[in-house]
Each structure stands twice: as C-alpha cells, then as structure tokens.
Design a protein around this motif. Sequence first.
Motif, PDB file in Angstrom:
ATOM      1  N   ALA A 173       6.038   6.604   9.293  1.00 43.06           N
ATOM      2  CA  ALA A 173       5.982   5.497  10.254  1.00 43.06           C
ATOM      3  C   ALA A 173       7.126   4.534   9.974  1.00 43.06           C
ATOM      4  N   GLY A 174       7.628   3.918  11.034  1.00 42.19           N
ATOM      5  CA  GLY A 174       8.706   2.952  10.899  1.00 42.19           C
ATOM      6  C   GLY A 174       8.367   1.866   9.902  1.00 42.19           C
ATOM      7  N   GLY A 175       9.351   1.464   9.105  1.00 44.25           N
ATOM      8  CA  GLY A 175       9.164   0.409   8.122  1.00 44.25           C
ATOM      9  C   GLY A 175       8.617   0.885   6.789  1.00 44.25           C
ATOM     10  N   THR A 176       8.231   2.156   6.687  1.00 45.93           N
ATOM     11  CA  THR A 176       7.705   2.681   5.424  1.00 45.93           C
ATOM     12  C   THR A 176       8.855   2.848   4.442  1.00 45.93           C
ATOM     13  N   ARG A 177       8.651   2.352   3.236  1.00 49.09           N
ATOM     14  CA  ARG A 177       9.669   2.448   2.196  1.00 49.09           C
ATOM     15  C   ARG A 177       9.257   3.482   1.161  1.00 49.09           C
ATOM     16  N   ILE A 196       0.873  -1.176   0.000  1.00 50.95           N
ATOM     17  CA  ILE A 196       0.000   0.000   0.000  1.00 50.95           C
ATOM     18  C   ILE A 196       0.905   1.219   0.000  1.00 50.95           C
ATOM     19  N   ALA A 197       0.743   2.036  -1.054  1.00 50.77           N
ATOM     20  CA  ALA A 197       1.596   3.208  -1.226  1.00 50.77           C
ATOM     21  C   ALA A 197       0.766   4.482  -1.232  1.00 50.77           C
ATOM     22  N   VAL A 203       5.652   5.023   0.443  1.00 45.55           N
ATOM     23  CA  VAL A 203       5.275   6.326  -0.071  1.00 45.55           C
ATOM     24  C   VAL A 203       5.800   6.367  -1.498  1.00 45.55           C
ATOM     25  N   ALA A 204       4.885   6.550  -2.453  1.00 43.91           N
ATOM     26  CA  ALA A 204       5.240   6.698  -3.860  1.00 43.91           C
ATOM     27  C   ALA A 204       5.383   8.199  -4.096  1.00 43.91           C
ATOM     28  N   TYR A 205       6.606   8.656  -4.284  1.00 40.57           N
ATOM     29  CA  TYR A 205       6.904  10.088  -4.210  1.00 40.57           C
ATOM     30  C   TYR A 205       7.393  10.675  -5.536  1.00 40.57           C
TER      31      TYR A 205
END
Length: 174
Positions: free
Chosen positions: A81-85, A12-13, A65-67
Amino acid sequence: MSMDRSAGVCAIAVMAKAPQPGRVKTRLTPPLSPADAMALSRSFLRDTTANIRLAGEQAAISGHVAYAPAGTERLFDGMLAGGTRLILADGSATMPAGVQGFGRSLLHAARGLFDRGYGSVCLLNSDSPTLPTGLLVQAARALAAPGDRVVLGPAEDGGYYLIGMKAPHAGLFE
C-alpha cells in the motif's frame, strides 16, 4: 520522519520474508506450488499493508514492512500500500544473549522503529489479511495512553497476531 513528528505515532510493521518462490508459505507446499505460495504471500502483504493504511486514517499510525533477508527490498516494489516503508528485521543486529530465533527479528524490528522516533510499535504477523481494521486502531490508541504498556492480540493457536509496546523490552522476545 523527524523525532518531533513521529513521537506520537504508532509504527505498525508486518513481519515478512521477501516474497520468493520456495522461501515463503512453505508449509502450504504442497498442495500449493512454490510460485502459488509466493503469490499468496504477496496478496497477504498487499491486503495487510492496505489495512494498516486504512487504520492510519483513524489513528496516528505509520505502516511498515519489517523484512528479511537484507538486500531483497526490490522484491516489495509495487506490491505494498502507498506510504508503506521498509525496515530490515533479519536479527543481524547485536542482541541480548537470551534473544534467539525469530525473537531476534522481532526485537530488531522494534528497536529499528523506536530508533526512528516512533512513540510506540506494533509488530503484526503476515497471516492476517482480514484482521478487522478496528483492532489495529484499538492497539494504537491503547499504546498512546500514558505509562509503559504492552498490547497483545492473541491467536487461536496460542501465539499472537500482534504485539505492541512503548519500549523495546528484550524480555518479550526471549
């Protein structure tokens, strides 16, 4: 993640611009100042990624997070949040002719996550910090069922807050 470990996981991004004054939440300026709009964007991203992480305690979910734009990764340091790529989703990858505008970024994110081996992908807007966690869990579980499928979370404005899929169908973004 290896292909074997992520095939049963839903990525989920959150689709997000890097938080920079004058570049995020611009429709809110005025009445907000560009700095206040940036602070709001950062708060939304923090809360949304925390919600995804919480959903990951109830279902096989990996948060991202798709940035955009490229080169702004450091602007997310310490706010997610921790673990978010992070995954780049600026639409710069080669796309089918019919995929234009924001659709390019959405398809870029979906393809990038599928290339990492995820079995399904949900793309989430960045304006839903209070989205019930159960809706994220429900979307991931629906996508875990056999067969190709698409999951949509409709928004009151006629758009959607979430689009989930088991394959990067370009037609969804035309």
